[in-house]
Design a protein around this motif. Structure first.
Motif, PDB file in Angstrom:
ATOM      1  N   THR A   1      27.143 -13.315 -44.404  1.00  0.00           N
ATOM      2  CA  THR A   1      28.303 -13.358 -45.284  1.00  0.00           C
ATOM      3  C   THR A   1      29.398 -12.490 -44.713  1.00  0.00           C
ATOM      4  N   LEU A   2      30.575 -13.071 -44.561  1.00  0.00           N
ATOM      5  CA  LEU A   2      31.761 -12.318 -44.165  1.00  0.00           C
ATOM      6  C   LEU A   2      32.446 -11.854 -45.449  1.00  0.00           C
ATOM      7  N   GLN A   3      32.702 -10.557 -45.503  1.00  0.00           N
ATOM      8  CA  GLN A   3      33.289  -9.994 -46.713  1.00  0.00           C
ATOM      9  C   GLN A   3      34.804  -9.902 -46.605  1.00  0.00           C
ATOM     10  N   CYS A   4      35.472 -10.129 -47.722  1.00  0.00           N
ATOM     11  CA  CYS A   4      36.927  -9.984 -47.790  1.00  0.00           C
ATOM     12  C   CYS A   4      37.283  -9.433 -49.168  1.00  0.00           C
ATOM     13  N   THR A   5      38.080  -8.394 -49.187  1.00  0.00           N
ATOM     14  CA  THR A   5      38.548  -7.838 -50.446  1.00  0.00           C
ATOM     15  C   THR A   5      40.014  -7.445 -50.320  1.00  0.00           C
ATOM     16  N   GLN A   6      40.760  -7.619 -51.417  1.00  0.00           N
ATOM     17  CA  GLN A   6      42.181  -7.239 -51.412  1.00  0.00           C
ATOM     18  C   GLN A   6      42.476  -6.427 -52.675  1.00  0.00           C
ATOM     19  N   ASP A   7      43.403  -5.489 -52.524  1.00  0.00           N
ATOM     20  CA  ASP A   7      43.721  -4.587 -53.634  1.00  0.00           C
ATOM     21  C   ASP A   7      45.152  -4.765 -54.118  1.00  0.00           C
ATOM     22  N   MET A   8      45.713  -5.952 -53.905  1.00  0.00           N
ATOM     23  CA  MET A   8      47.103  -6.219 -54.289  1.00  0.00           C
ATOM     24  C   MET A   8      47.195  -7.091 -55.539  1.00  0.00           C
ATOM     25  N   ASN A   9      46.047  -7.354 -56.158  1.00  0.00           N
ATOM     26  CA  ASN A   9      45.984  -8.191 -57.365  1.00  0.00           C
ATOM     27  C   ASN A   9      46.530  -9.607 -57.108  1.00  0.00           C
ATOM     28  N   HIS A  10      46.336 -10.072 -55.874  1.00  0.00           N
ATOM     29  CA  HIS A  10      46.780 -11.421 -55.529  1.00  0.00           C
ATOM     30  C   HIS A  10      45.823 -12.451 -56.113  1.00  0.00           C
ATOM     31  N   ASN A  11      46.376 -13.545 -56.641  1.00  0.00           N
ATOM     32  CA  ASN A  11      45.498 -14.567 -57.206  1.00  0.00           C
ATOM     33  C   ASN A  11      45.035 -15.579 -56.154  1.00  0.00           C
ATOM     34  N   TYR A  12      45.829 -15.794 -55.088  1.00  0.00           N
ATOM     35  CA  TYR A  12      45.450 -16.761 -54.065  1.00  0.00           C
ATOM     36  C   TYR A  12      44.763 -16.041 -52.903  1.00  0.00           C
ATOM     37  N   MET A  13      43.634 -16.599 -52.463  1.00  0.00           N
ATOM     38  CA  MET A  13      42.952 -16.074 -51.276  1.00  0.00           C
ATOM     39  C   MET A  13      42.500 -17.232 -50.387  1.00  0.00           C
ATOM     40  N   TYR A  14      42.404 -16.941 -49.074  1.00  0.00           N
ATOM     41  CA  TYR A  14      42.173 -17.983 -48.078  1.00  0.00           C
ATOM     42  C   TYR A  14      41.210 -17.485 -47.002  1.00  0.00           C
ATOM     43  N   TRP A  15      40.463 -18.433 -46.430  1.00  0.00           N
ATOM     44  CA  TRP A  15      39.714 -18.173 -45.214  1.00  0.00           C
ATOM     45  C   TRP A  15      40.182 -19.152 -44.136  1.00  0.00           C
ATOM     46  N   TYR A  16      40.519 -18.571 -42.951  1.00  0.00           N
ATOM     47  CA  TYR A  16      40.908 -19.361 -41.792  1.00  0.00           C
ATOM     48  C   TYR A  16      39.987 -19.009 -40.636  1.00  0.00           C
ATOM     49  N   ARG A  17      39.834 -19.957 -39.716  1.00  0.00           N
ATOM     50  CA  ARG A  17      39.195 -19.662 -38.442  1.00  0.00           C
ATOM     51  C   ARG A  17      40.170 -19.968 -37.315  1.00  0.00           C
ATOM     52  N   GLN A  18      40.064 -19.165 -36.255  1.00  0.00           N
ATOM     53  CA  GLN A  18      40.927 -19.353 -35.094  1.00  0.00           C
ATOM     54  C   GLN A  18      40.062 -19.403 -33.843  1.00  0.00           C
ATOM     55  N   ASP A  19      40.011 -20.555 -33.216  1.00  0.00           N
ATOM     56  CA  ASP A  19      39.285 -20.717 -31.961  1.00  0.00           C
ATOM     57  C   ASP A  19      40.189 -20.275 -30.814  1.00  0.00           C
ATOM     58  N   PRO A  20      39.610 -19.882 -29.677  1.00  0.00           N
ATOM     59  CA  PRO A  20      40.411 -19.347 -28.573  1.00  0.00           C
ATOM     60  C   PRO A  20      41.565 -20.251 -28.174  1.00  0.00           C
ATOM     61  N   GLY A  21      42.762 -19.687 -28.118  1.00  0.00           N
ATOM     62  CA  GLY A  21      43.940 -20.431 -27.696  1.00  0.00           C
ATOM     63  C   GLY A  21      44.436 -21.462 -28.685  1.00  0.00           C
ATOM     64  N   MET A  22      43.925 -21.411 -29.896  1.00  0.00           N
ATOM     65  CA  MET A  22      44.281 -22.432 -30.888  1.00  0.00           C
ATOM     66  C   MET A  22      44.965 -21.805 -32.093  1.00  0.00           C
ATOM     67  N   GLY A  23      45.459 -22.679 -32.960  1.00  0.00           N
ATOM     68  CA  GLY A  23      46.037 -22.217 -34.219  1.00  0.00           C
ATOM     69  C   GLY A  23      44.963 -21.917 -35.246  1.00  0.00           C
ATOM     70  N   LEU A  24      45.381 -21.646 -36.450  1.00  0.00           N
ATOM     71  CA  LEU A  24      44.454 -21.317 -37.536  1.00  0.00           C
ATOM     72  C   LEU A  24      44.134 -22.562 -38.347  1.00  0.00           C
ATOM     73  N   LYS A  25      42.857 -22.731 -38.633  1.00  0.00           N
ATOM     74  CA  LYS A  25      42.408 -23.858 -39.447  1.00  0.00           C
ATOM     75  C   LYS A  25      41.893 -23.329 -40.789  1.00  0.00           C
ATOM     76  N   LEU A  26      42.325 -23.943 -41.879  1.00  0.00           N
ATOM     77  CA  LEU A  26      41.938 -23.506 -43.209  1.00  0.00           C
ATOM     78  C   LEU A  26      40.527 -23.975 -43.524  1.00  0.00           C
ATOM     79  N   ILE A  27      39.656 -23.048 -43.922  1.00  0.00           N
ATOM     80  CA  ILE A  27      38.270 -23.381 -44.240  1.00  0.00           C
ATOM     81  C   ILE A  27      38.136 -23.643 -45.740  1.00  0.00           C
ATOM     82  N   TYR A  28      38.440 -22.644 -46.538  1.00  0.00           N
ATOM     83  CA  TYR A  28      38.423 -22.718 -47.985  1.00  0.00           C
ATOM     84  C   TYR A  28      39.561 -21.869 -48.531  1.00  0.00           C
ATOM     85  N   TYR A  29      39.959 -22.164 -49.760  1.00  0.00           N
ATOM     86  CA  TYR A  29      40.915 -21.313 -50.423  1.00  0.00           C
ATOM     87  C   TYR A  29      40.612 -21.260 -51.919  1.00  0.00           C
ATOM     88  N   SER A  30      41.231 -20.287 -52.576  1.00  0.00           N
ATOM     89  CA  SER A  30      40.988 -20.078 -54.004  1.00  0.00           C
ATOM     90  C   SER A  30      42.304 -19.708 -54.681  1.00  0.00           C
TER      91      SER A  30
END
Lengths: 109, 115
Positions: free
Chosen positions: B20-49
């Protein structure tokens, strides 16, 4: 799905030169953001620009949503500007940010 | 404010392991995202909330799961690690303001290698 295309894919500049990076998108979007990824991999938000023009120091950005493109201008480039520049579009459904492939900029001293 | 915090920074997994990769934010943001970036490439959206209890698939969701039980936390689960999941993973957050979202804030990334 929506296509986000950035050009050029890479760019080499001499320090002090100006440049224009372009982002085209294939469908209507709610918003557009520009990011800089530095050589250490950190992603920093440069502009949040759904339309119009914004300026921040040597950088400025213009989005023409009706014509589905955005431009990022870098003037008097410095070696610290090196890295990859991404644009990302927010689809009209909300919450979903899709990134382009990026423009890799290298500024030589 | 710490902003968006990701842990771990680096990890090596064997094929078939889970983590499990952990992510936490303390800005009270309602939207959160996970992206992956392969070498030399852009960011691809995995999941969001868009808020606690609500998640949705992005461009490349296969092989991953997420949950959002609190506003602050948005963990990403890999159940059966595969070499194709070798990548740098970025978590991000933003705040919905009327019509538009606020600028996206990124964590510093997790570099994952599957061998």
């Amino acid at each position: 799905g929506i296509q986000v295309e950035q050009s050029p894919p890479d760019l080499i500049l001499q320090e002090g030169a100006n440049s224009t990076l372009r982002c085209n998108f294939s469908d209507s979007v709610n918003n557009l953001q520009w990011f800089h990824q530095n050589p250490w991999g950190q992603l920093i938000n440069l502009f949040y620009i759904p339309s119009g023009t914004k300026q921040n120091g040597r950088l400025s950005a213009t989005t023409v949503a009706t014509e589905r493109y955005s431009l990022l201008y870098i003037s008097s480039s410095q070696t610290t500007d090196s890295g990859v520049y991404f644009c990302a579009v927010e689809l009209n459904q909300g919450g979903k940010l899709i990134f382009g492939q990026g423009t890799e900029l290298s500024v030589k001293p | 404010n710490a902003g968006v915090t990701q842990t771990p920074k680096f990890r090596i997994l064997k094929i078939g392991q889970s983590m499990t990769l952990q992510c936490t934010q303390d800005m009270n943001h309602n939207y959160m995202y996970w992206y992956r970036q392969d070498p030399g490439m852009g960011l691809k959206l995995i999941y969001y909330s868009v808020g606690a209890g609500i998640t949705d698939k992005g461009e490349v969701p296969n092989g991953y799961n997420v949950s959002r039980s609190t506003t602050e936390d948005f963990p990403l689960r890999l159940e059966l690690a595969a070499p194709s999941q070798t990548s740098v993973y970025f978590c991000a957050s933003s705040s919905f303001q009327g019509i538009y979202n606020s600028p996206l804030h990124f964590g510093n990334g997790t570099r994952l290698t599957v061998t």
